[in-house]
Design an enzyme around this catalytic site. Structure first.
Site, PDB file in Angstrom:
ATOM      1  N   LYS A   7       0.848  -1.191   0.000  1.00 64.95           N
ATOM      2  CA  LYS A   7       0.000   0.000   0.000  1.00 64.95           C
ATOM      3  C   LYS A   7       0.883   1.240   0.000  1.00 64.95           C
ATOM      4  O   LYS A   7       1.847   1.316   0.760  1.00 64.95           O
ATOM      5  CB  LYS A   7      -0.919  -0.005   1.225  1.00 64.95           C
ATOM      6  CG  LYS A   7      -1.954   1.114   1.217  1.00 64.95           C
ATOM      7  CD  LYS A   7      -2.998   0.943   2.308  1.00 64.95           C
ATOM      8  CE  LYS A   7      -4.034   2.059   2.235  1.00 64.95           C
ATOM      9  NZ  LYS A   7      -5.100   1.916   3.230  1.00 64.95           N
ATOM     10  N   ARG A  50     -25.264  -1.418   8.433  1.00 68.95           N
ATOM     11  CA  ARG A  50     -24.934  -2.811   8.153  1.00 68.95           C
ATOM     12  C   ARG A  50     -25.277  -3.740   9.319  1.00 68.95           C
ATOM     13  O   ARG A  50     -25.203  -4.958   9.169  1.00 68.95           O
ATOM     14  CB  ARG A  50     -23.427  -2.919   7.851  1.00 68.95           C
ATOM     15  CG  ARG A  50     -22.987  -2.076   6.672  1.00 68.95           C
ATOM     16  CD  ARG A  50     -21.477  -1.996   6.574  1.00 68.95           C
ATOM     17  NE  ARG A  50     -20.888  -3.272   6.245  1.00 68.95           N
ATOM     18  CZ  ARG A  50     -20.319  -3.566   5.073  1.00 68.95           C
ATOM     19  NH1 ARG A  50     -20.275  -2.681   4.111  1.00 68.95           N
ATOM     20  NH2 ARG A  50     -19.799  -4.742   4.860  1.00 68.95           N
ATOM     21  N   GLU A  98     -19.320  -5.104  11.471  1.00 66.36           N
ATOM     22  CA  GLU A  98     -20.245  -4.275  12.248  1.00 66.36           C
ATOM     23  C   GLU A  98     -21.277  -5.114  12.995  1.00 66.36           C
ATOM     24  O   GLU A  98     -21.636  -4.803  14.135  1.00 66.36           O
ATOM     25  CB  GLU A  98     -20.952  -3.275  11.323  1.00 66.36           C
ATOM     26  CG  GLU A  98     -20.028  -2.235  10.721  1.00 66.36           C
ATOM     27  CD  GLU A  98     -19.361  -2.670   9.427  1.00 66.36           C
ATOM     28  OE1 GLU A  98     -18.599  -1.862   8.866  1.00 66.36           O
ATOM     29  OE2 GLU A  98     -19.581  -3.825   8.985  1.00 66.36           O
TER      30      GLU A  98
END
Length: 589
Positions: A248, A364, A336
């Site tokens: 990344k 969610r 979540e």
């Protein structure tokens, strides 16, 4: 170096005309292009830099847009956007009337699926692949690119579990860089690390056991290796899984070294990578820091306090408590539903649980909020960061539905602080012990009070406050948008005609005060930074109807549409809840 190749690439067809040996140069130019624009215009940086080679390889090998390519979440799709006809308008990324920061079906034929929340790509691509089979198209390719943080989410497992018993022409590419926004966590991360280090025996392959043709791990930043493997996999039928390892932030040293900060670094110097500092002395705090610092302070005195966040320790500032009390604060990964029910489980045992979830992500876990928390009346303290309009992340990330979807749940207390001091005091009040669950919603960004760390005061649940008396019109505001009302009233010539009330509690409503207001005022204006349908204004309309009041009621808030990207100020203006719009409205009275 030879001529710039990227300037002649307007779509993947142009890309496929190049010789494979030219592609490393395209990769360098694409990285430079992303860095140059994001350094000035801001946005998500590290994720897109890491997948430059993969992006080029996918469009080079596969016949996009006929072959369907889905980027999970979509933080990493900048290179994809630039190669698929949006290079000339890429500078409008995340701006009002510009292109979205995430893939979006209405924006381009190359964006096969709209994304923004994690872990949806496998289910969507599988749905497309099964549809292709039903239509008799067995050659079309369906590719889902998902990160190692997103694949640990329950929904990704559900997709893998189903895909493994189909003959769908599906390729799942795991972009493994050991980080989402914060570093990845959990047992799956440890498993993937073992695979990368060659410590996991081949016969012990979790993905193979789900009936996928597994290959890798390969170096995802080696464009020739990636192209070679994609060409091979193109000929393999059925569900396939390619594990690639990328870095990344690749190509910008600071972004490689500080991957958390350079996920979305703000403005920075394109040549050196140095972030351009913002003046941060004697300015009001971010609301997330008011939460983080207050919970840490409360946790020192109350050992029953625990903190939970699904993969947002830095964004929510729960990291302050995680560093100080590592055994009492938990990053549970992009999960979540698990975060909410884990909180419920802890609450049954007498723990005081601060469950910090961005408003848009609590959507969610709606069933868990109802079934596992509210139905059992467990006093979980939901701290909903990024409530209201969040700005440049746009439609997928605005936290504008929470008031409406929480207000209808029995046992739920719903509170929106007017400012930092109110947020600090409701956090204090909640940990003293409540008989119900509470949702505390607060915005992204900074407040407006520098000296906010006052002595704690207990808030009376369900009580509204009069901020300004008036004679003709009553304005009822919920949350921080009330500050726009205060600013607007200060600009009026006749402010004494307008009364202003802070209704921080949407549930329970201060009905005693409402009766007085409805008896006194013929015109009532409600304002919120949530959806007008079903929100605070709707609650006032219901109260009026049930009590046969005849006052004229005007509701202000987010209209019944998905609001796109732009600055918070621009979007508030669009919704007519900014200070200028309110001045115009109030001056009529």
């Amino acid at each position: 170096m030879s001529d710039n190749l990227l300037k002649n690439i307007n779509n993947p067809t142009d890309l496929r005309l190049l010789d494979e040996a030219q592609l490393p140069q395209v990769a360098q130019e694409l990285r430079d292009f992303i860095i140059d624009i994001v350094s000035v215009k801001e946005g998500h940086l590290g994720a897109s830099l890491g997948v430059v080679e993969l992006t080029i390889a996918l469009h080079y090998v596969f016949d996009t847009p006929n072959d369907l390519l889905i980027w999970d979440v979509g933080h990493q799709a900048y290179g994809h956007k630039i190669l698929t006809g949006r290079k000339e308008i890429f500078h409008t990324n995340r701006q009002l009337n510009g292109i979205s920061g995430f893939p979006k079906r209405s924006e381009s034929i190359y964006d096969a699926f709209g994304v923004g929340h994690s872990s949806t790509s496998i289910s969507a691509a599988l749905g497309m692949a099964i549809a292709s089979n039903l239509k008799g198209d067995f050659e079309k390719q369906h590719i889902a690119v998902i990160g190692d943080a997103s694949i640990a989410s329950g929904m990704a497992f559900e997709g893998l579990n189903h895909a493994g018993v189909t003959d769908a022409n599906l390729l799942v590419i795991l972009n493994d860089n050991a980080i989402g926004i914060d570093p990845s966590v959990g047992a799956l991360k440890k498993y993937l690390t073992a695979v990368k280090e060659g410590k996991n025996p081949k016969q012990n392959n979790m993905i193979k056991s789900l009936n996928f043709d597994y290959s890798g791990p390969i170096d995802g930043n080696d464009i020739f290796a990636v192209i070679r493997e994609l060409k091979r996999l193109k000929k393999v039928k059925g569900p396939k899984f390619l594990h690639i390892i990328t870095k990344k932030g690749k190509g910008l040293q600071q972004a490689e070294e500080d991957q958390v900060k350079y996920h979305a670094p703000g403005k920075f110097d394109a040549l050196t990578g140095e972030i351009i500092p913002k003046l941060e002395e004697n300015i009001p705090p971010k609301y997330q820091d008011v939460f983080g610092l207050t919970v840490l302070d409360l946790a020192k005195a109350n050992e029953k306090i625990v903190g939970i966040t699904p993969a947002m320790p830095s964004g929510s500032s729960l990291k302050l408590m995680m560093d100080a009390f590592p055994k009492r604060a938990f990053d549970v990964g992009i999960a979540e539903q698990h975060a909410v029910t884990l909180s419920a489980g802890m609450a049954t045992q007498g723990m005081v649980v601060f469950c910090n979830i961005y408003s848009t992500f609590l959507q969610r876990a709606y069933d868990q909020v109802i079934h596992d928390v509210a139905l059992q009346n467990l006093p979980v303290i939901f701290c909903l960061d990024r409530a209201g309009l969040v700005g440049e992340d746009g439609a997928t990330h605005h936290g504008v539905f929470d008031l409406a979807y929480l207000r209808c749940i029995p046992n739920m207390i719903v509170y929106s602080p007017l400012n930092e001091i109110a947020l600090r005091n409701i956090l204090y009040t909640a940990q003293l012990g409540l008989n119900h669950p509470i949702a505390i919603r607060y915005p992204r960004g900074r407040g407006h009070i520098v000296d906010w760390q006052k002595p704690y005061e207990k808030i009376e649940i369900g009580k509204a406050n009069c901020l300004q008396k008036g004679t003709k019109v009553a304005v009822l505001s919920n949350g921080i948008i009330g500050n726009n009302v205060t600013l607007a009233l200060a600009k009026l010539n006749n402010p004494e005609t307008i009364a202003h009330y802070d209704f921080a509690f949407v549930k329970p409503l201060d009905e005693k005060l409402l009766h007085n207001i409805f008896k006194e005022f013929e015109t009532i204006i409600t304002i919120e930074d949530g959806a007008i349908k079903g929100g605070f204004g709707t609650a006032i309309l219901e109260f009026s109807a049930q009590n046969n009041y005849t006052s004229n009621i005007k509701t202000l808030g987010i209209p019944d549409e998905f609001i796109e990207q732009g600055s918070v100020e621009e979007l508030q203006h669009y919704c007519k809840i900014d200070m200028e719009s309110l001045v115009t409205l109030f001056s009529v009275y």
